[in-house]
Motif scaffolding. Structure first.
Motif, PDB file in Angstrom:
ATOM      1  N   MET A 197      20.489  11.334  72.686  1.00  0.00           N
ATOM      2  CA  MET A 197      21.709  12.026  73.004  1.00  0.00           C
ATOM      3  C   MET A 197      22.499  11.180  73.979  1.00  0.00           C
ATOM      4  SD  MET A 197      19.272  14.338  72.170  1.00  0.00           S
ATOM      5  CE  MET A 197      18.282  14.226  73.591  1.00  0.00           C
ATOM      6  N   ILE A 198      23.792  11.204  73.822  1.00  0.00           N
ATOM      7  CA  ILE A 198      24.665  10.484  74.732  1.00  0.00           C
ATOM      8  C   ILE A 198      25.449  11.529  75.519  1.00  0.00           C
ATOM      9  CG2 ILE A 198      26.485   8.759  74.948  1.00  0.00           C
ATOM     10  CD1 ILE A 198      24.089   7.602  73.523  1.00  0.00           C
ATOM     11  N   ALA A 199      25.290  11.513  76.826  1.00  0.00           N
ATOM     12  CA  ALA A 199      25.976  12.475  77.695  1.00  0.00           C
ATOM     13  C   ALA A 199      26.926  11.716  78.606  1.00  0.00           C
ATOM     14  CB  ALA A 199      24.964  13.260  78.522  1.00  0.00           C
ATOM     15  N   TRP A 200      28.217  11.879  78.367  1.00  0.00           N
ATOM     16  CA  TRP A 200      29.266  11.236  79.159  1.00  0.00           C
ATOM     17  C   TRP A 200      29.942  12.264  80.045  1.00  0.00           C
ATOM     18  CZ3 TRP A 200      30.599   6.144  79.328  1.00  0.00           C
ATOM     19  CH2 TRP A 200      30.154   5.318  78.304  1.00  0.00           C
ATOM     20  N   LEU A 201      30.326  11.849  81.230  1.00  0.00           N
ATOM     21  CA  LEU A 201      31.159  12.670  82.104  1.00  0.00           C
ATOM     22  C   LEU A 201      31.907  11.726  83.037  1.00  0.00           C
ATOM     23  CD1 LEU A 201      31.995  15.550  82.927  1.00  0.00           C
ATOM     24  CD2 LEU A 201      30.158  15.490  84.616  1.00  0.00           C
ATOM     25  N   GLU A 202      33.227  11.792  82.981  1.00  0.00           N
ATOM     26  CA  GLU A 202      34.083  11.000  83.858  1.00  0.00           C
ATOM     27  C   GLU A 202      33.708   9.519  83.863  1.00  0.00           C
ATOM     28  OE1 GLU A 202      33.942  13.021  87.628  1.00  0.00           O
ATOM     29  OE2 GLU A 202      34.915  14.802  86.806  1.00  0.00           O
ATOM     30  N   GLY A 203      33.509   8.961  82.685  1.00  0.00           N
ATOM     31  CA  GLY A 203      33.235   7.531  82.548  1.00  0.00           C
ATOM     32  C   GLY A 203      31.810   7.105  82.840  1.00  0.00           C
ATOM     33  N   LYS A 204      30.935   8.074  83.086  1.00  0.00           N
ATOM     34  CA  LYS A 204      29.533   7.734  83.344  1.00  0.00           C
ATOM     35  C   LYS A 204      28.655   8.381  82.283  1.00  0.00           C
ATOM     36  CE  LYS A 204      29.929   6.843  88.216  1.00  0.00           C
ATOM     37  NZ  LYS A 204      29.330   6.983  89.517  1.00  0.00           N
ATOM     38  N   VAL A 205      27.492   7.781  82.068  1.00  0.00           N
ATOM     39  CA  VAL A 205      26.551   8.247  81.050  1.00  0.00           C
ATOM     40  C   VAL A 205      25.201   8.504  81.719  1.00  0.00           C
ATOM     41  CG1 VAL A 205      25.814   5.904  80.394  1.00  0.00           C
ATOM     42  CG2 VAL A 205      25.671   7.751  78.721  1.00  0.00           C
ATOM     43  N   ILE A 206      24.470   9.510  81.222  1.00  0.00           N
ATOM     44  CA  ILE A 206      23.136   9.785  81.772  1.00  0.00           C
ATOM     45  C   ILE A 206      22.141   8.784  81.200  1.00  0.00           C
ATOM     46  CG2 ILE A 206      21.181  11.391  81.785  1.00  0.00           C
ATOM     47  CD1 ILE A 206      23.118  13.679  81.946  1.00  0.00           C
ATOM     48  N   MET A 207      21.388   8.165  82.086  1.00  0.00           N
ATOM     49  CA  MET A 207      20.318   7.243  81.706  1.00  0.00           C
ATOM     50  C   MET A 207      19.006   7.789  82.263  1.00  0.00           C
ATOM     51  SD  MET A 207      21.795   4.666  80.113  1.00  0.00           S
ATOM     52  CE  MET A 207      20.673   3.279  80.223  1.00  0.00           C
ATOM     53  N   VAL A 208      17.925   7.645  81.508  1.00  0.00           N
ATOM     54  CA  VAL A 208      16.609   8.062  81.981  1.00  0.00           C
ATOM     55  C   VAL A 208      15.689   6.849  82.022  1.00  0.00           C
ATOM     56  CG1 VAL A 208      16.803  10.462  81.234  1.00  0.00           C
ATOM     57  CG2 VAL A 208      15.875   8.783  79.663  1.00  0.00           C
ATOM     58  N   ARG A 209      14.835   6.836  83.026  1.00  0.00           N
ATOM     59  CA  ARG A 209      13.864   5.752  83.180  1.00  0.00           C
ATOM     60  C   ARG A 209      12.556   6.202  82.554  1.00  0.00           C
ATOM     61  NH1 ARG A 209      11.600   3.615  88.875  1.00  0.00           N
ATOM     62  NH2 ARG A 209       9.990   2.247  88.064  1.00  0.00           N
ATOM     63  N   ASN A 210      12.163   5.537  81.519  1.00  0.00           N
ATOM     64  CA  ASN A 210      10.967   5.888  80.770  1.00  0.00           C
ATOM     65  C   ASN A 210       9.826   4.991  81.221  1.00  0.00           C
ATOM     66  OD1 ASN A 210       9.001   6.065  78.620  1.00  0.00           O
ATOM     67  ND2 ASN A 210      10.591   7.036  77.414  1.00  0.00           N
ATOM     68  N   ILE A 211       8.713   5.592  81.629  1.00  0.00           N
ATOM     69  CA  ILE A 211       7.563   4.804  82.059  1.00  0.00           C
ATOM     70  C   ILE A 211       6.445   4.838  81.030  1.00  0.00           C
ATOM     71  CG2 ILE A 211       8.039   4.995  84.504  1.00  0.00           C
ATOM     72  CD1 ILE A 211       5.943   7.228  84.662  1.00  0.00           C
ATOM     73  N   LYS A 212       6.731   5.420  79.894  1.00  0.00           N
ATOM     74  CA  LYS A 212       5.717   5.559  78.857  1.00  0.00           C
ATOM     75  C   LYS A 212       5.341   4.186  78.298  1.00  0.00           C
ATOM     76  CE  LYS A 212       5.187   9.064  75.699  1.00  0.00           C
ATOM     77  NZ  LYS A 212       5.718   9.962  74.703  1.00  0.00           N
ATOM     78  N   ILE A 238      14.859   7.609  60.475  1.00  0.00           N
ATOM     79  CA  ILE A 238      16.291   7.661  60.759  1.00  0.00           C
ATOM     80  C   ILE A 238      16.507   8.308  62.121  1.00  0.00           C
ATOM     81  CG2 ILE A 238      18.521   8.620  60.014  1.00  0.00           C
ATOM     82  CD1 ILE A 238      17.404   6.464  58.155  1.00  0.00           C
ATOM     83  N   GLY A 239      17.303   7.658  62.947  1.00  0.00           N
ATOM     84  CA  GLY A 239      17.670   8.213  64.243  1.00  0.00           C
ATOM     85  C   GLY A 239      19.051   8.830  64.156  1.00  0.00           C
ATOM     86  N   LEU A 240      19.215  10.007  64.720  1.00  0.00           N
ATOM     87  CA  LEU A 240      20.507  10.692  64.767  1.00  0.00           C
ATOM     88  C   LEU A 240      20.991  10.725  66.207  1.00  0.00           C
ATOM     89  CD1 LEU A 240      19.695  13.738  62.458  1.00  0.00           C
ATOM     90  CD2 LEU A 240      20.860  11.604  61.838  1.00  0.00           C
ATOM     91  N   VAL A 241      22.271  10.503  66.399  1.00  0.00           N
ATOM     92  CA  VAL A 241      22.847  10.491  67.739  1.00  0.00           C
ATOM     93  C   VAL A 241      23.779  11.683  67.885  1.00  0.00           C
ATOM     94  CG1 VAL A 241      24.194   9.173  69.404  1.00  0.00           C
ATOM     95  CG2 VAL A 241      22.763   7.979  67.728  1.00  0.00           C
ATOM     96  N   PHE A 242      23.488  12.526  68.860  1.00  0.00           N
ATOM     97  CA  PHE A 242      24.330  13.679  69.156  1.00  0.00           C
ATOM     98  C   PHE A 242      25.081  13.426  70.452  1.00  0.00           C
ATOM     99  CE2 PHE A 242      21.135  15.471  66.387  1.00  0.00           C
ATOM    100  CZ  PHE A 242      21.821  16.409  65.643  1.00  0.00           C
ATOM    101  N   MET A 243      26.277  13.946  70.541  1.00  0.00           N
ATOM    102  CA  MET A 243      27.071  13.841  71.760  1.00  0.00           C
ATOM    103  C   MET A 243      26.838  15.086  72.597  1.00  0.00           C
ATOM    104  SD  MET A 243      29.031  11.788  73.223  1.00  0.00           S
ATOM    105  CE  MET A 243      30.560  11.000  72.988  1.00  0.00           C
ATOM    106  N   VAL A 244      26.571  14.896  73.878  1.00  0.00           N
ATOM    107  CA  VAL A 244      26.383  15.999  74.815  1.00  0.00           C
ATOM    108  C   VAL A 244      27.660  16.136  75.635  1.00  0.00           C
ATOM    109  CG1 VAL A 244      25.040  16.876  76.760  1.00  0.00           C
ATOM    110  CG2 VAL A 244      23.909  15.550  74.961  1.00  0.00           C
ATOM    111  N   ASN A 245      28.207  17.324  75.671  1.00  0.00           N
ATOM    112  CA  ASN A 245      29.391  17.615  76.482  1.00  0.00           C
ATOM    113  C   ASN A 245      28.943  18.430  77.691  1.00  0.00           C
ATOM    114  OD1 ASN A 245      31.361  16.497  74.634  1.00  0.00           O
ATOM    115  ND2 ASN A 245      30.757  18.175  73.303  1.00  0.00           N
TER     116      ASN A 245
END
Length: 140
Positions: free
Chosen positions: A1-16, A77-84
């Motif tokens: 999922m891509i989550a944008w707000l005011e020009g920034k995107v949420i990133m997660v740090r994966n340690i798996k 197949i990977g699907l990309v959803f937009m998060v508002n």
């Protein structure tokens, strides 16, 4: 999922390290993502994964349809959803999900942050970076 707000995107740090038998994923930054369980629709899985990986349980909506699709290395197949996100939605200060192996979630400015600080020191998953770049036009 891509989550944008005011020009920034949420990133997660994966340690798996091992995401499946014989499949190793190195530590790195990416967007919230995951798989679809047998009983789920892709749309429902997108909600579940977003909540699990960000600890945000309200103040957002997910696009009814994917904004993009791509083929993963494993052939799936990977699907990309937009998060508002609602403008007042705050990212939790700390995300520690031992099941998902997510250590933290942060807001990042792709135009500036990816060359500096924590993003320079640890890899950003290439496919995720491509998805962020592709979704920037949809977000604006």
């Amino acid at each position: 999922m891509i989550a944008w707000l005011e020009g920034k995107v949420i990133m997660v740090r994966n340690i798996k390290k091992n995401i499946a038998p014989g499949i190793e994923k190195p530590e790195g930054w990416g967007v919230p993502a995951g798989g679809v369980r047998a009983y789920e629709t892709p749309f429902r899985a997108a909600h579940r994964e977003f909540e699990e990986e960000t600890n945000i349980f309200g103040g957002y909506s997910i696009s009814d349809e994917p904004i993009a699709a791509f083929q993963k290395q494993n052939g799936h197949i990977g699907l990309v959803f937009m998060v508002n996100l609602d403008p007042y939605t705050e990212l939790p200060k700390q995300v520690r999900d031992p099941i998902e192996h997510i250590k933290e979630a942060v807001w990042a400015d792709p135009l500036n942050d990816f060359e500096h600080g924590m993003f320079r020191e640890m890899r950003i998953y290439k496919t995720h970076l491509e998805l962020i770049n592709m979704s920037a036009s949809v977000a604006s």
